[in-house]
Design a protein around this motif. Structure first.
Motif, PDB file in Angstrom:
ATOM      1  N   ILE A 174       0.841  -1.199   0.000  1.00 62.47           N
ATOM      2  CA  ILE A 174       0.000   0.000   0.000  1.00 62.47           C
ATOM      3  C   ILE A 174       0.876   1.250   0.000  1.00 62.47           C
ATOM      4  CG2 ILE A 174      -1.709   1.296   1.315  1.00 62.47           C
ATOM      5  CD1 ILE A 174      -2.896  -1.296   2.231  1.00 62.47           C
ATOM      6  N   ARG A 175       1.950   1.217   0.754  1.00 63.29           N
ATOM      7  CA  ARG A 175       2.846   2.378   0.774  1.00 63.29           C
ATOM      8  C   ARG A 175       3.470   2.617  -0.595  1.00 63.29           C
ATOM      9  NH1 ARG A 175       6.811   1.339   5.665  1.00 63.29           N
ATOM     10  NH2 ARG A 175       6.243  -0.824   5.281  1.00 63.29           N
ATOM     11  N   ILE A 176       3.894   1.539  -1.251  1.00 64.50           N
ATOM     12  CA  ILE A 176       4.462   1.686  -2.597  1.00 64.50           C
ATOM     13  C   ILE A 176       3.423   2.250  -3.547  1.00 64.50           C
ATOM     14  CG2 ILE A 176       5.360   0.396  -4.573  1.00 64.50           C
ATOM     15  CD1 ILE A 176       6.703  -1.495  -2.616  1.00 64.50           C
ATOM     16  N   PHE A 177       2.182   1.740  -3.446  1.00 71.75           N
ATOM     17  CA  PHE A 177       1.126   2.218  -4.337  1.00 71.75           C
ATOM     18  C   PHE A 177       0.815   3.689  -4.080  1.00 71.75           C
ATOM     19  CE2 PHE A 177      -3.414   3.028  -5.130  1.00 71.75           C
ATOM     20  CZ  PHE A 177      -3.416   2.847  -6.510  1.00 71.75           C
ATOM     21  N   LEU A 178       0.793   4.099  -2.804  1.00 72.12           N
ATOM     22  CA  LEU A 178       0.496   5.500  -2.494  1.00 72.12           C
ATOM     23  C   LEU A 178       1.567   6.419  -3.056  1.00 72.12           C
ATOM     24  CD1 LEU A 178      -0.850   5.291   1.181  1.00 72.12           C
ATOM     25  CD2 LEU A 178      -2.151   5.690  -0.926  1.00 72.12           C
ATOM     26  N   VAL A 179       2.828   6.010  -2.918  1.00 71.47           N
ATOM     27  CA  VAL A 179       3.909   6.829  -3.484  1.00 71.47           C
ATOM     28  C   VAL A 179       3.774   6.891  -5.007  1.00 71.47           C
ATOM     29  CG1 VAL A 179       6.406   6.982  -3.808  1.00 71.47           C
ATOM     30  CG2 VAL A 179       5.476   6.369  -1.571  1.00 71.47           C
ATOM     31  N   TYR A 180       3.504   5.733  -5.601  1.00 72.89           N
ATOM     32  CA  TYR A 180       3.329   5.673  -7.048  1.00 72.89           C
ATOM     33  C   TYR A 180       2.122   6.511  -7.471  1.00 72.89           C
ATOM     34  CZ  TYR A 180       2.914   3.569 -11.700  1.00 72.89           C
ATOM     35  OH  TYR A 180       2.835   3.363 -13.047  1.00 72.89           O
ATOM     36  N   PHE A 181       1.034   6.414  -6.679  1.00 73.52           N
ATOM     37  CA  PHE A 181      -0.186   7.174  -6.985  1.00 73.52           C
ATOM     38  C   PHE A 181       0.096   8.677  -6.951  1.00 73.52           C
ATOM     39  CE2 PHE A 181      -3.862   9.518  -5.376  1.00 73.52           C
ATOM     40  CZ  PHE A 181      -4.810   9.202  -6.350  1.00 73.52           C
ATOM     41  N   LEU A 182       0.800   9.129  -5.913  1.00 68.01           N
ATOM     42  CA  LEU A 182       1.107  10.553  -5.814  1.00 68.01           C
ATOM     43  C   LEU A 182       1.992  10.996  -6.968  1.00 68.01           C
ATOM     44  CD1 LEU A 182       1.732  10.932  -1.972  1.00 68.01           C
ATOM     45  CD2 LEU A 182      -0.228  11.767  -3.289  1.00 68.01           C
ATOM     46  N   PHE A 183       2.998  10.176  -7.295  1.00 69.86           N
ATOM     47  CA  PHE A 183       3.915  10.552  -8.369  1.00 69.86           C
ATOM     48  C   PHE A 183       3.193  10.600  -9.715  1.00 69.86           C
ATOM     49  CE2 PHE A 183       6.798   9.243 -11.793  1.00 69.86           C
ATOM     50  CZ  PHE A 183       7.717  10.278 -11.732  1.00 69.86           C
ATOM     51  N   VAL A 184       2.472   9.502 -10.046  1.00 68.88           N
ATOM     52  CA  VAL A 184       1.775   9.455 -11.333  1.00 68.88           C
ATOM     53  C   VAL A 184       0.653  10.487 -11.381  1.00 68.88           C
ATOM     54  CG1 VAL A 184       0.336   8.009 -12.830  1.00 68.88           C
ATOM     55  CG2 VAL A 184       2.368   7.054 -11.748  1.00 68.88           C
ATOM     56  N   GLY A 185      -0.123  10.584 -10.291  1.00 69.15           N
ATOM     57  CA  GLY A 185      -1.233  11.525 -10.271  1.00 69.15           C
ATOM     58  C   GLY A 185      -0.776  12.963 -10.417  1.00 69.15           C
ATOM     59  N   LEU A 186       0.215  13.372  -9.618  1.00 71.33           N
ATOM     60  CA  LEU A 186       0.691  14.750  -9.695  1.00 71.33           C
ATOM     61  C   LEU A 186       1.379  15.036 -11.023  1.00 71.33           C
ATOM     62  CD1 LEU A 186       2.067  15.260  -6.064  1.00 71.33           C
ATOM     63  CD2 LEU A 186      -0.067  16.156  -7.055  1.00 71.33           C
ATOM     64  N   SER A 187       2.186  14.067 -11.494  1.00 71.20           N
ATOM     65  CA  SER A 187       2.868  14.271 -12.782  1.00 71.20           C
ATOM     66  C   SER A 187       1.853  14.360 -13.911  1.00 71.20           C
ATOM     67  CB  SER A 187       3.852  13.124 -13.044  1.00 71.20           C
ATOM     68  OG  SER A 187       4.838  13.068 -12.035  1.00 71.20           O
ATOM     69  N   GLY A 188       0.867  13.438 -13.895  1.00 66.32           N
ATOM     70  CA  GLY A 188      -0.154  13.467 -14.939  1.00 66.32           C
ATOM     71  C   GLY A 188      -0.966  14.749 -14.902  1.00 66.32           C
ATOM     72  N   GLY A 210      -5.271   6.624 -15.350  1.00 70.74           N
ATOM     73  CA  GLY A 210      -5.924   5.427 -14.809  1.00 70.74           C
ATOM     74  C   GLY A 210      -5.161   4.166 -15.143  1.00 70.74           C
ATOM     75  N   LEU A 211      -4.672   4.062 -16.409  1.00 68.54           N
ATOM     76  CA  LEU A 211      -3.882   2.903 -16.805  1.00 68.54           C
ATOM     77  C   LEU A 211      -2.588   2.826 -16.001  1.00 68.54           C
ATOM     78  CD1 LEU A 211      -3.487   0.502 -18.708  1.00 68.54           C
ATOM     79  CD2 LEU A 211      -2.429   2.069 -20.351  1.00 68.54           C
ATOM     80  N   GLY A 212      -1.955   3.988 -15.811  1.00 66.91           N
ATOM     81  CA  GLY A 212      -0.729   4.005 -15.014  1.00 66.91           C
ATOM     82  C   GLY A 212      -0.972   3.567 -13.580  1.00 66.91           C
ATOM     83  N   LEU A 213      -2.097   4.037 -13.013  1.00 62.32           N
ATOM     84  CA  LEU A 213      -2.416   3.644 -11.639  1.00 62.32           C
ATOM     85  C   LEU A 213      -2.754   2.161 -11.566  1.00 62.32           C
ATOM     86  CD1 LEU A 213      -4.554   6.692 -10.465  1.00 62.32           C
ATOM     87  CD2 LEU A 213      -2.163   6.185  -9.940  1.00 62.32           C
ATOM     88  N   LEU A 214      -3.426   1.633 -12.602  1.00 59.65           N
ATOM     89  CA  LEU A 214      -3.727   0.197 -12.615  1.00 59.65           C
ATOM     90  C   LEU A 214      -2.448  -0.620 -12.672  1.00 59.65           C
ATOM     91  CD1 LEU A 214      -5.727  -2.141 -12.815  1.00 59.65           C
ATOM     92  CD2 LEU A 214      -5.770  -1.808 -15.293  1.00 59.65           C
ATOM     93  N   VAL A 215      -1.521  -0.189 -13.535  1.00 58.16           N
ATOM     94  CA  VAL A 215      -0.225  -0.882 -13.605  1.00 58.16           C
ATOM     95  C   VAL A 215       0.490  -0.795 -12.256  1.00 58.16           C
ATOM     96  CG1 VAL A 215       2.057  -0.842 -14.682  1.00 58.16           C
ATOM     97  CG2 VAL A 215       0.004  -0.561 -16.087  1.00 58.16           C
ATOM     98  N   GLY A 216       0.443   0.391 -11.640  1.00 57.85           N
ATOM     99  CA  GLY A 216       1.068   0.551 -10.325  1.00 57.85           C
ATOM    100  C   GLY A 216       0.412  -0.331  -9.280  1.00 57.85           C
ATOM    101  N   ALA A 217      -0.931  -0.424  -9.330  1.00 60.70           N
ATOM    102  CA  ALA A 217      -1.636  -1.276  -8.362  1.00 60.70           C
ATOM    103  C   ALA A 217      -1.270  -2.738  -8.559  1.00 60.70           C
ATOM    104  CB  ALA A 217      -3.146  -1.071  -8.510  1.00 60.70           C
ATOM    105  N   LEU A 218      -1.212  -3.172  -9.833  1.00 63.47           N
ATOM    106  CA  LEU A 218      -0.828  -4.564 -10.107  1.00 63.47           C
ATOM    107  C   LEU A 218       0.603  -4.832  -9.668  1.00 63.47           C
ATOM    108  CD1 LEU A 218      -2.445  -5.084 -13.639  1.00 63.47           C
ATOM    109  CD2 LEU A 218      -3.240  -5.989 -11.438  1.00 63.47           C
TER     110      LEU A 218
END
Length: 478
Positions: free
Chosen positions: A5-19, A193-201
């Protein structure tokens, strides 16, 4: 919080803010980009008209020419053009021409003829040899009423004799801007959304792999028999192999130390008996007494041999983490082979054997280990069955598994001994001789059962004792 979950949150913040930053920046650039493209088109149009209008303006016939009629006809045209998914039904350019003093000579709208436009930037700058352009609101209170004007000089032998201006309302560009922004928003949202899905997987896969390694380490720490989970990915696979190697080295060392202590303890008694009998045999004694001591030496030697053999078999099973082969093993055939090998004991004890196993009943596993396990159960049953007693073997389906049951007629097992029967070196005196066995047989059966994913249970039943061996079921192919 779990690592995944921590990895996903970091990934989510990075991808979300960058996107968001990229999409926001691009969307902010759409409007200026469209306006720049439109302005570039207006520049070309103004310069084309400047060349077309030059001769009439130079000769002073511009106001009497057909240009006003042409401009009016142009304003009435209905292109009926489908530009992507935007329908264009009217023209939106306004064109006016001024003389060298800035007075309007022609106006496609017909509203400003004769007015002084020399103060408007498009005319003012162009008359001075500069690039003339301006953006003015038709309604000062409405920012959407802005109109973009671009002018080009009309020259005669290098002298500026007039200006032609072409304008386009910004509102006519808005449908294209909104369309581009909408498409970009959908595409950007899809990519995010695709990036977040890849990050979640990725996070799920990494977390699941680490969780499997953690469970494996806990099972090893608890002393459970388990195999290394299959892992993909170089570093995770290397970590798993490192854990497996560490386990094998630690277990091997502890296993050897435990068995050395155990074997030393168990060998003391028979060795002491052999040594005592040998010392007594050095002295003179009656032949009958000598024969008894020689018999003791032989019995204790046999006991030592059985102890060593069973320890070796048990060590072989305990060190294994899984089955080397899996095949359907018919229980009836296997048990009949064991009965044949014990024909002498069965006949001598006048024991009745009732084999109720069906030919179709099979289990999955290693035939040799299952044969050794059933041999130990049968040997144990024969030891505790009185002369003329009954041994009955049966099997039945239970919860998708095959429950093998071996009943022997005899005395019930004391309550204090029932939970300890499968302990290593724990044994009850045999009814016939009063001697104990090595105490390794039932422990071996329990290890074989666990290796096959099954279990062993000994219970008192009316008329005797029953050993129950639960094993995976296998239906043989026909």
């Amino acid at each position: 919080m779990p690592l995944g979950i921590r990895i996903f949150l970091v990934y989510f913040l990075f991808v979300g803010l960058s996107g968001w930053f990229v999409i926001s920046t691009v969307m902010d650039e759409i409007r200026p980009g469209v306006r720049q493209s439109t302005e570039e088109t207006l520049v070309d149009t103004a310069n084309l008209l400047a060349e077309l209008l030059r001769d009439d303006l130079r000769s002073g016939r511009l106001e009497q020419s057909r240009w006003q009629e042409l401009f009016r006809a142009y304003g009435l045209r209905q292109p009926q053009a489908q530009i992507w998914d935007v329908q264009k039904n009217s023209v939106s350019h306004r064109i006016y021409v001024t003389d060298a003093a800035g007075r309007v000579l022609l106006d496609s709208s017909g509203e400003s003829v004769g007015q002084d436009y020399s103060r408007w930037n498009d005319v003012y700058l162009t008359l001075r040899g500069q690039y003339g352009a301006r953006s003015s609101r038709e309604d000062a209170a409405d920012p959407e009423s802005s109109v973009m004007y671009v002018a080009a000089p009309i020259r005669d032998q290098g002298q500026i004799i007039g200006v032609v201006s072409v304008s386009k309302p910004s509102r006519t560009l808005q449908p294209y801007i909104e369309r581009s922004q909408t498409r970009l928003a959908w595409i950007g949202a899809g990519l995010i959304g695709l990036g977040l899905l890849v990050g979640a997987l990725l996070s799920w896969w990494l977390s699941a792999s680490l969780r499997r390694l953690t469970d494996y380490a806990r099972q090893v720490a608890a002393g459970e028999r388990t195999s290394l989970p299959a892992l993909r990915g170089g570093e995770l696979a290397q970590l798993g192999q490192a854990l497996q190697q560490m386990r094998e080295q630690l277990e091997g060392k502890a296993y050897v130390e435990r068995y050395v202590h155990t074997l030393t303890h168990e060998l003391k008694s028979p060795l002491a008996a052999i040594r005592g009998a040998a010392e007594l045999l050095e002295n003179e004694m009656p032949a009958e007494q000598r024969a008894r001591f020689v018999g003791n030496i032989q019995n204790e030697s046999t006991r030592l041999q059985q102890l060593i053999e069973r320890l070796l078999h048990l060590a072989l099973v305990e060190q294994r983490q899984g089955l080397e082969e899996r095949e359907p093993v018919p229980l009836r055939v296997l048990f009949e082979e064991l009965l044949t090998s014990q024909t002498g004991r069965i006949t001598a004890g006048q024991i009745e054997v009732d084999n109720l196993l069906d030919d179709e009943q099979c289990v999955t596993g290693e035939r040799f280990l299952l044969q050794q396990a059933l041999a130990n159960l049968l040997d144990n049953a024969l030891d505790f069955t009185p002369p003329g007693g009954l041994i009955r073997c049966s099997a039945e389906l239970q919860d998708g598994r095959l429950l093998f049951s071996l009943f022997n007629q005899g005395e019930a097992i004391p309550d204090y001994a029932l939970p300890r029967l499968s302990e290593r070196f724990y044994s009850l005196p045999r009814p016939g001789s009063g001697r104990k066995s090595t105490g390794l047989g039932l422990n071996f059966v329990e290890e074989v059962a666990a290796l096959h994913g099954g279990s062993l249970q000994l219970v008192n039943v009316p008329g005797g004792v029953e050993a129950r061996l639960s094993l995976p079921l296998e239906t043989p192919s026909k």
